[in-house]
Design an enzyme around this catalytic site. Structure first.
Site, PDB file in Angstrom:
ATOM      1  N   ASN A 136      35.915  17.326 -17.215  1.00 36.46           N
ATOM      2  CA  ASN A 136      35.085  17.956 -16.185  1.00 36.46           C
ATOM      3  C   ASN A 136      34.146  18.905 -16.908  1.00 36.46           C
ATOM      4  OD1 ASN A 136      34.048  19.963 -14.396  1.00 36.46           O
ATOM      5  ND2 ASN A 136      35.564  19.397 -12.866  1.00 36.46           N
ATOM      6  N   GLU A 138      32.033  16.179 -12.383  1.00 37.41           N
ATOM      7  CA  GLU A 138      31.229  17.334 -11.952  1.00 37.41           C
ATOM      8  C   GLU A 138      29.969  17.457 -12.813  1.00 37.41           C
ATOM      9  OE1 GLU A 138      32.074  21.715  -9.998  1.00 37.41           O
ATOM     10  OE2 GLU A 138      33.555  20.929 -11.408  1.00 37.41           O
ATOM     11  N   TYR A 147      36.762  12.281  -9.451  1.00 39.83           N
ATOM     12  CA  TYR A 147      36.680  13.726  -9.262  1.00 39.83           C
ATOM     13  C   TYR A 147      37.214  14.018  -7.860  1.00 39.83           C
ATOM     14  CZ  TYR A 147      34.769  18.429  -8.666  1.00 39.83           C
ATOM     15  OH  TYR A 147      34.622  19.780  -8.420  1.00 39.83           O
ATOM     16  N   ASP A 178      39.399  14.493 -13.154  1.00 39.50           N
ATOM     17  CA  ASP A 178      39.826  15.797 -12.669  1.00 39.50           C
ATOM     18  C   ASP A 178      40.462  15.554 -11.313  1.00 39.50           C
ATOM     19  OD1 ASP A 178      40.198  18.333 -11.730  1.00 39.50           O
ATOM     20  OD2 ASP A 178      38.081  18.906 -11.741  1.00 39.50           O
ATOM     21  N   ASP A 191      35.165  25.254 -17.731  1.00 40.58           N
ATOM     22  CA  ASP A 191      36.506  25.824 -17.569  1.00 40.58           C
ATOM     23  C   ASP A 191      37.592  24.763 -17.785  1.00 40.58           C
ATOM     24  OD1 ASP A 191      35.557  24.633 -15.252  1.00 40.58           O
ATOM     25  OD2 ASP A 191      36.199  26.223 -13.900  1.00 40.58           O
ATOM     26  N   HIS A 192      37.193  23.499 -17.923  1.00 37.76           N
ATOM     27  CA  HIS A 192      38.090  22.406 -18.286  1.00 37.76           C
ATOM     28  C   HIS A 192      37.840  22.015 -19.749  1.00 37.76           C
ATOM     29  CE1 HIS A 192      39.080  21.089 -14.029  1.00 37.76           C
ATOM     30  NE2 HIS A 192      38.008  21.827 -13.828  1.00 37.76           N
TER      31      HIS A 192
END
Length: 265
Positions: free
Chosen positions: A9, A36, A107, A152, A255-256
């Site tokens: 992601n 994303e 996703y 994700d 953040d992933h």
């Protein structure tokens, strides 16, 4: 033939194309599945991926939200996009590789903050999406023997997939209704969790760390939201997996972090 598949992601591919290129140069997976991407298909940075050695591209884009893509060194026989929950969101791609392995990239909706479908439409959408995935898995089970699903999933299913099982039981991504539903999705096609095949369920394992922590590494309050599953016919081909924790500390990180699987097909 061994292939390496990565899922990530990226939280805006145009904003973070630099670390995508860094990852591809350093790890060179055969296939990169992104979630994303947050861009329409015409604005996707195709040239950067092609120049990095990934000429085969499948993209399902959406302006400012969602979006998935698959960049590959291996040609595709077919490319398909499904509209989950009839929402019109770009949340899924399926390709058939030239070796006839099916690869699905998902996703799954994050679900908002309140884990109550009666008051939170986003959480209701997430639960409906997961239930639809159960039906999808059951429908494909008899016909699809060599398949990989990545993405994700926005669910940390196991006790040690979160930093605190007790404290996160009422937090979206680790509530019992979500983890139970994801278990149903997994059972519907007898999917094998590739990462947990190598890492015992008793060991803490994360692929996501919030931007909210001033020092994400010191706090280490992570969750394993990103997954790679394979059908039982591919289980014996599992070679290795890696969660690239270091990528969380790169410049302008998502953040992933990437999750990689090497698989004999």
């Amino acid at each position: 033939m061994a292939i390496t598949i990565a899922t990530w992601n990226i939280n805006s591919v145009r904003l973070r194309i630099g670390i995508v290129e860094q990852f591809l140069a350093g790890h060179a997976p055969d296939i990169l599945c992104l979630q994303e991407i947050k861009t329409i298909e015409d604005a996707f940075p195709r040239n950067a991926l092609i120049e990095a050695g990934y000429p085969h591209l499948a993209i399902a884009g959406q302006k400012g939200y969602h979006g998935v893509a698959i960049a590959s060194k291996i040609p595709f026989k077919t490319v398909e996009k499904d509209d989950w929950c009839a929402m019109g969101d770009a949340r899924h791609l399926r390709v058939r590789l030239e070796n006839d392995v099916l690869l699905d990239n998902f996703y799954i909706p994050a679900g908002g903050d309140e884990p109550d479908p009666a008051v939170n439409p986003k959480f209701d959408h997430k639960l409906k999406f997961l239930r639809e995935m159960v039906q999808w898995g059951e429908a494909r089970r008899a016909q699809t023997k060599r398949a990989v699903v990545v993405g994700d999933f926005n669910v940390a299913p196991l006790e040690h997939d979160v930093w605190s099982h007790k404290k996160l039981l009422d937090v979206v991504s680790h509530t019992p209704i979500e983890t139970d539903l994801l278990a149903e999705v997994q059972a519907a096609h007898d999917w094998v969790d590739a990462v947990r095949h190598f890492v015992p369920a008793t060991e803490k394992l994360y692929s996501w760390w919030s931007y909210r922590a001033a020092d994400w590494a010191a706090a280490d309050k992570g969750r394993r939201l990103d997954h790679i599953w394979v059908t039982p016919d591919l289980k014996d081909g599992l070679v290795s997996t890696e969660i690239l924790r270091a990528a969380r500390g790169w410049d302008k990180p998502s953040d992933h972090v990437p999750v990689l699987l090497t698989l004999e097909v």
